[in-house]
Design a protein around this motif. Sequence first.
Motif, PDB file in Angstrom:
ATOM      1  N   UNK A  58       0.838  -1.207   0.000  1.00  0.00           N
ATOM      2  CA  UNK A  58       0.000   0.000   0.000  1.00  0.00           C
ATOM      3  C   UNK A  58       0.867   1.250   0.000  1.00  0.00           C
ATOM      4  N   UNK A  59       1.857   1.273   0.880  1.00  0.00           N
ATOM      5  CA  UNK A  59       2.719   2.453   1.003  1.00  0.00           C
ATOM      6  C   UNK A  59       3.610   2.645  -0.214  1.00  0.00           C
ATOM      7  N   UNK A  60       4.255   1.579  -0.647  1.00  0.00           N
ATOM      8  CA  UNK A  60       5.262   1.683  -1.702  1.00  0.00           C
ATOM      9  C   UNK A  60       4.644   1.736  -3.098  1.00  0.00           C
ATOM     10  N   UNK A  61       3.581   0.946  -3.318  1.00  0.00           N
ATOM     11  CA  UNK A  61       3.011   0.868  -4.664  1.00  0.00           C
ATOM     12  C   UNK A  61       1.605   1.449  -4.787  1.00  0.00           C
ATOM     13  N   UNK A 116      -5.891  -2.309  -0.530  1.00  0.00           N
ATOM     14  CA  UNK A 116      -6.416  -3.629  -0.217  1.00  0.00           C
ATOM     15  C   UNK A 116      -7.826  -3.538   0.359  1.00  0.00           C
ATOM     16  N   UNK A 117      -8.627  -4.539   0.052  1.00  0.00           N
ATOM     17  CA  UNK A 117      -9.982  -4.655   0.580  1.00  0.00           C
ATOM     18  C   UNK A 117      -9.917  -5.242   1.989  1.00  0.00           C
ATOM     19  N   UNK A 118     -10.961  -5.084   2.788  1.00  0.00           N
ATOM     20  CA  UNK A 118     -10.964  -5.623   4.148  1.00  0.00           C
ATOM     21  C   UNK A 118     -10.719  -7.132   4.228  1.00  0.00           C
ATOM     22  N   UNK A 119     -11.043  -7.884   3.165  1.00  0.00           N
ATOM     23  CA  UNK A 119     -10.830  -9.333   3.185  1.00  0.00           C
ATOM     24  C   UNK A 119      -9.372  -9.713   2.976  1.00  0.00           C
ATOM     25  N   UNK A 120      -8.487  -8.751   2.682  1.00  0.00           N
ATOM     26  CA  UNK A 120      -7.054  -9.010   2.637  1.00  0.00           C
ATOM     27  C   UNK A 120      -6.414  -9.008   1.268  1.00  0.00           C
ATOM     28  N   UNK A 121      -7.159  -8.728   0.232  1.00  0.00           N
ATOM     29  CA  UNK A 121      -6.585  -8.706  -1.103  1.00  0.00           C
ATOM     30  C   UNK A 121      -7.121  -7.549  -1.902  1.00  0.00           C
ATOM     31  N   UNK A 122      -6.746  -7.524  -3.164  1.00  0.00           N
ATOM     32  CA  UNK A 122      -7.213  -6.504  -4.085  1.00  0.00           C
ATOM     33  C   UNK A 122      -7.568  -7.204  -5.393  1.00  0.00           C
ATOM     34  N   UNK A 137     -17.350 -10.327 -14.313  1.00  0.00           N
ATOM     35  CA  UNK A 137     -16.960 -11.062 -13.120  1.00  0.00           C
ATOM     36  C   UNK A 137     -15.484 -11.365 -13.026  1.00  0.00           C
ATOM     37  N   UNK A 138     -14.728 -11.124 -14.089  1.00  0.00           N
ATOM     38  CA  UNK A 138     -13.306 -11.453 -14.106  1.00  0.00           C
ATOM     39  C   UNK A 138     -12.479 -10.332 -13.492  1.00  0.00           C
ATOM     40  N   UNK A 139     -11.346 -10.682 -12.997  1.00  0.00           N
ATOM     41  CA  UNK A 139     -10.389  -9.744 -12.439  1.00  0.00           C
ATOM     42  C   UNK A 139      -9.212 -10.544 -11.929  1.00  0.00           C
ATOM     43  N   UNK A 140      -8.135  -9.866 -11.601  1.00  0.00           N
ATOM     44  CA  UNK A 140      -6.957 -10.534 -11.076  1.00  0.00           C
ATOM     45  C   UNK A 140      -6.810 -10.176  -9.605  1.00  0.00           C
ATOM     46  N   UNK A 141      -6.811 -11.195  -8.757  1.00  0.00           N
ATOM     47  CA  UNK A 141      -6.696 -11.021  -7.308  1.00  0.00           C
ATOM     48  C   UNK A 141      -5.226 -11.082  -6.923  1.00  0.00           C
ATOM     49  N   UNK A 142      -4.802 -10.202  -6.052  1.00  0.00           N
ATOM     50  CA  UNK A 142      -3.444 -10.176  -5.502  1.00  0.00           C
ATOM     51  C   UNK A 142      -3.611 -10.212  -3.999  1.00  0.00           C
TER      52      UNK A 142
END
Length: 127
Positions: free
Chosen positions: A25-28, A32-38, A50-55
């Motif tokens: 979050x700080x560097x890039x 992030x969403x509350x569930x822990x990913x983006x 419905x498609x997307x890439x989860x990180x």
Amino acid sequence: MARVIGLGGLFFKASDPAATRAWYADVLGIEFEPWGGVVFLPADAAAQPGAGTVFSPFSADTGYFAPSDAPFMFNLMVDDLEGVLARAARHGVHPVLRTPGEANGDFAHIMDPDGRKIELWQPRPMA
């Protein structure tokens, strides 16, 4: 057509997932969403609803990657999960886990020759 249509996600183990998320979050500037990913949405989201890439970083002791002992797992989006699984079966590869009917679509886990777990995902349009 029963093929991979994109990278659905990259999941990796982190000794301190909260600190790892803070670093990204700080560097890039990743939010992030509350569930822990983006979820990174495709430029043309209408092309694959419905498609997307989860990180998403996971706890270092997660069992989600099992039976793999690799520190990461990736998700591949497919256009026809049953067709991809049929092709895999012709090559002697069978799912170690199936989770159909999830809110985001249908999932199956397979193992590659080096013991990495691959999550296959047929996206479902979100409500």
